[in-house]
Scaffold this motif. Structure first.
Motif, short mmCIF file in Angstrom:
data_model
loop_
_atom_site.label_atom_id
_atom_site.label_comp_id
_atom_site.label_asym_id
_atom_site.label_seq_id
_atom_site.Cartn_x
_atom_site.Cartn_y
_atom_site.Cartn_z
N LEU A 86 11.76 2.16 -2.70
CA LEU A 86 12.59 2.42 -1.52
C LEU A 86 11.78 3.01 -0.37
O LEU A 86 11.99 2.67 0.79
CB LEU A 86 13.74 3.37 -1.89
N GLY A 87 10.84 3.90 -0.73
CA GLY A 87 10.02 4.54 0.31
C GLY A 87 9.19 3.52 1.07
O GLY A 87 9.14 3.53 2.31
N LEU A 119 12.39 -8.27 2.85
CA LEU A 119 12.06 -9.15 1.73
C LEU A 119 10.54 -9.22 1.52
O LEU A 119 10.05 -9.10 0.40
CB LEU A 119 12.63 -10.55 2.02
N VAL A 120 9.81 -9.39 2.62
CA VAL A 120 8.35 -9.46 2.53
C VAL A 120 7.79 -8.16 1.97
O VAL A 120 6.88 -8.17 1.13
CB VAL A 120 7.73 -9.77 3.92
N SER A 121 8.35 -7.04 2.41
CA SER A 121 7.90 -5.74 1.93
C SER A 121 8.10 -5.62 0.42
O SER A 121 7.23 -5.15 -0.32
CB SER A 121 8.66 -4.64 2.67
N LEU A 122 9.28 -6.04 -0.06
CA LEU A 122 9.56 -5.97 -1.50
C LEU A 122 8.61 -6.86 -2.30
O LEU A 122 8.15 -6.48 -3.38
CB LEU A 122 11.01 -6.36 -1.77
N VAL A 123 8.31 -8.04 -1.74
CA VAL A 123 7.36 -8.92 -2.42
C VAL A 123 5.98 -8.24 -2.46
O VAL A 123 5.29 -8.27 -3.48
CB VAL A 123 7.27 -10.30 -1.72
N GLY A 124 5.60 -7.61 -1.35
CA GLY A 124 4.32 -6.89 -1.31
C GLY A 124 4.27 -5.79 -2.36
O GLY A 124 3.26 -5.62 -3.06
N THR A 125 5.36 -5.06 -2.49
CA THR A 125 5.43 -3.99 -3.49
C THR A 125 5.28 -4.56 -4.91
O THR A 125 4.49 -4.06 -5.71
CB THR A 125 6.78 -3.24 -3.37
N ILE A 148 0.82 -1.22 0.00
CA ILE A 148 0.00 0.00 0.00
C ILE A 148 0.85 1.27 0.00
O ILE A 148 0.56 2.22 -0.74
CB ILE A 148 -1.01 -0.05 1.16
N ALA A 149 1.95 1.26 0.79
CA ALA A 149 2.80 2.46 0.80
C ALA A 149 3.36 2.72 -0.60
O ALA A 149 3.43 3.87 -1.05
CB ALA A 149 3.93 2.30 1.82
#
Lengths: 332, 264
Positions: free
Chosen positions: A89-90, A221-227, A72-73
């Motif tokens: 990156l943000g 890693l999880v955040s990048l997958v989410g993105t 979402i971010a």
């Protein structure tokens, strides 16, 4: 630690697998590629959880917080005019900030307290975002990534191929991280912490610092997958992005395949997705029953995961082995 | 530099109202074997927990080789050359015996120098010294109590300590194993490691230790050479009092159990 000959083969097998996966778009149609992308995404998520739950023994339910914030971010950054690199990156920064805030207090907790605390964090964040009404965001968000990278149009085939390679890249990164960990002294330290943190600390292992590092690496890693997932599907809804179901699925996959191993999570992902894509398509209503029964059987008879079948061969099915595994549940 | 490797002043640990360690002073000289004895619940293990950083103290000050280490964490103290064994062995169950020792070699004192081969070499030497070489690649589940106690020592050795705390290393061992363990401990001391030794087997303490410290109810009751301690009437009272209390409790339990209709 280079402790067994079997592990020396891991690198070769991994390289061949990645090479083979790179060639898949040549043979797969749209549907096949979509499934392959899902497999890659689940492998990346499963290995991220394996890092925390498998090697460090922390049963974390905070993953939805990182996946959701990454998704979402990133889209919020995009709709507010930020370039793609800044969105990536943000959102990574947002997820890591959450990881630090979550990690600092929860890592002092042990056992069930840690599980419950991380569950609360995920749910609290989901509710917070659900009620967020700012930055052109109101419960859901939609972005056309193609136009954001300056293209007017992209054929569906190319679009899907791009995201397949993005997810494959993330899955490979996750596999390599576990591969490297198993060979480093940090992997040994994590297993020592999992078995007995006090003894590990007494021998010079900086347990808390190491656990924080693992939580951060996993969250990143999880955040990048989410993105990547958000960019891929384009339209994201809060409840979907912060879904606990996804994390439960991942945990089941990791346990099914064999937690704390390099190949177990990959195996778990393949087995569960295979069931979903075969029985799930033909007999949708009984998929849950079938996978439920399989999970129960594996947990009872092969508590170390299906990977044991590869390690032990036919011996894994011997009545003696199965009985010994069952006895591990005996209450003393 | 003073001859004291460790100086403890007014060390205290309170758990709520319980004063487990209640203002203990202690000096340990380089090269000594100090015996730490006292009845069950005297605070011996808590005292070691405080000295090695497993628990934060409520008050007091710990100085190790002239440095105040009171606020340092367990792993920092380990890297300065303090090591401990646990009363109830705490093996890393999923690791082999060699890997258990390797943790000490990779993260203990030698943490900042040397590579993997050096660490493996050190671990192997420690396994050899503790008599575990033959079983090094087995899982810890295969070890007897004596084996687990040896593993505790081997792991500590791999962390290259100057000062080693042994928490009841003889507990649960048979007479032959006790003799072997005493030989091992004496050997460690001969190679320059200062040892603080918690034990209930008094003859072993008296034969091995240069000095004996007695704790009772969290306080230091006596501190002197073994012959002085044996002759000390206060020490005798602390130990015997404990025994009498235990007998009384045991008698009460038996009476309750044998009462008609009364479950234990």
């Amino acid at each position: 630690m280079p402790l067994s000959a079997a592990r020396d083969r891991d690198g070769i097998v991994l390289a061949l697998l990645v090479l083979g996966a790179c060639c898949l778009p040549l043979v797969f149609g749209a549907y096949g590629l979509r499934v392959a992308t899902m497999v890659a995404m689940y492998v990346a998520l499963a290995q991220s959880w394996n890092l925390i739950g498998g090697y460090t023994g922390l049963i974390s339910l905070a993953q939805p917080a990182f996946f959701g914030s990454g998704a979402i971010a990133a889209l919020i950054f995009l709709v507010n005019g930020a370039p793609v690199w800044l969105a990536v990156l943000g959102s990574l920064g947002v997820s890591l900030a959450i990881a630090v805030m979550v990690g600092a207090p929860t890592l002092r907790l042990v056992g069930h307290y840690f599980v419950v605390a991380t569950l609360l964090v995920s749910e609290a964040l989901r509710n917070l975002v659900l009620n967020l009404n700012a930055f052109n965001f109101n419960g859901g968000i939609s972005v056309n990534i193609v136009s954001k990278v300056g293209l007017t149009a992209l054929s569906p085939t190319t679009y899907n191929q791009v995201f397949y390679y993005v997810m494959l890249g993330l899955a490979t990164t996750a596999m390599l991280a576990i591969f490297a960990l198993e060979r480093s002294k940090w992997g040994l330290a994590l297993r020592a912490i999992r078995d007995n943190q006090r003894a590990a600390s007494a021998l010079g292992v900086a347990a808390t610092r190491l656990k924080i590092a693992v939580v951060l690496a996993s969250a990143a890693l999880v955040s990048l997958v989410g993105t990547a997932w958000a960019f891929w599907i384009g339209t994201v809804e809060t409840n979907e992005a912060f879904s606990l179901t996804l994390t439960f699925e991942i945990i089941v996959m990791v346990f099914l395949g064999g937690r704390g191993t390099l190949w177990g999570p990959l195996l778990g992902v393949l087995v569960v997705l295979f069931i979903n894509e075969t029985i799930g398509v033909e007999l949708a209503e009984i998929t849950q029953v079938v996978s439920g029964v399989i999970v129960v059987l594996v947990v009872l008879l092969q508590p170390d995961g299906l990977i044991q079948i590869f390690r032990q061969g036919p011996r894994a099915f011997a009545p003696k082995t199965l009985a010994a595994n069952l006895r591990r549940y005996r209450v003393r | 530099m003073s001859a004291d490797i460790l100086a403890v002043a007014g060390l205290a640990k309170h758990f709520g109202g319980l004063r487990a360690v209640d203002g203990v002073d202690l000096a340990v000289r380089r090269g000594e074997i100090v015996g730490l004895i006292g009845p069950n619940g005297a605070g011996k293990t808590t005292f070691v927990d405080l000295l090695t950083g497993s628990e934060p103290p409520t008050g007091g000050r710990i100085t190790y080789r002239g440095t105040d280490i009171t606020s340092l964490s367990a792993h920092e103290r380990s890297r300065m050359g303090l090591a401990r064994t646990f009363q109830v062995p705490r093996p890393f169950g999923d690791l082999t015996i060699r890997e258990n020792v390797l943790v000490g070699a990779l993260f203990g004192r030698g943490e900042r120098r040397g590579g993997r081969p050096e660490a493996l070499d050190l671990a192997n030497r420690c396994l050899e010294r503790a008599g575990l070489s033959a079983v090094a690649d087995q899982s810890t589940g295969s070890l007897s109590t004596a084996g687990l106690k040896r593993l505790e020592v081997a792991r500590c050795l791999a962390a290259e300590p100057d000062l080693l705390f042994l928490d009841e290393p003889l507990g649960g061992l048979n007479p032959t194993e006790v003799k072997d363990a005493l030989g091992l401990i004496r050997g460690l001391n001969d190679s320059g490691i200062t040892i603080v030794f918690i034990e209930h087997i008094i003859p072993a303490v008296m034969s091995l230790c240069h000095r004996v410290v007695v704790l009772a109810s969290g306080r230091k009751l006596a501190d002197g050479d073994p012959s002085e301690i044996v002759a000390n009437p206060e020490v005798q009272r602390a130990y015997l009092g404990d025994v009498k209390a235990a007998v009384r409790r045991f008698g009460a339990r038996r009476r309750a159990a044998t009462r008609p209709g009364g479950a234990a």
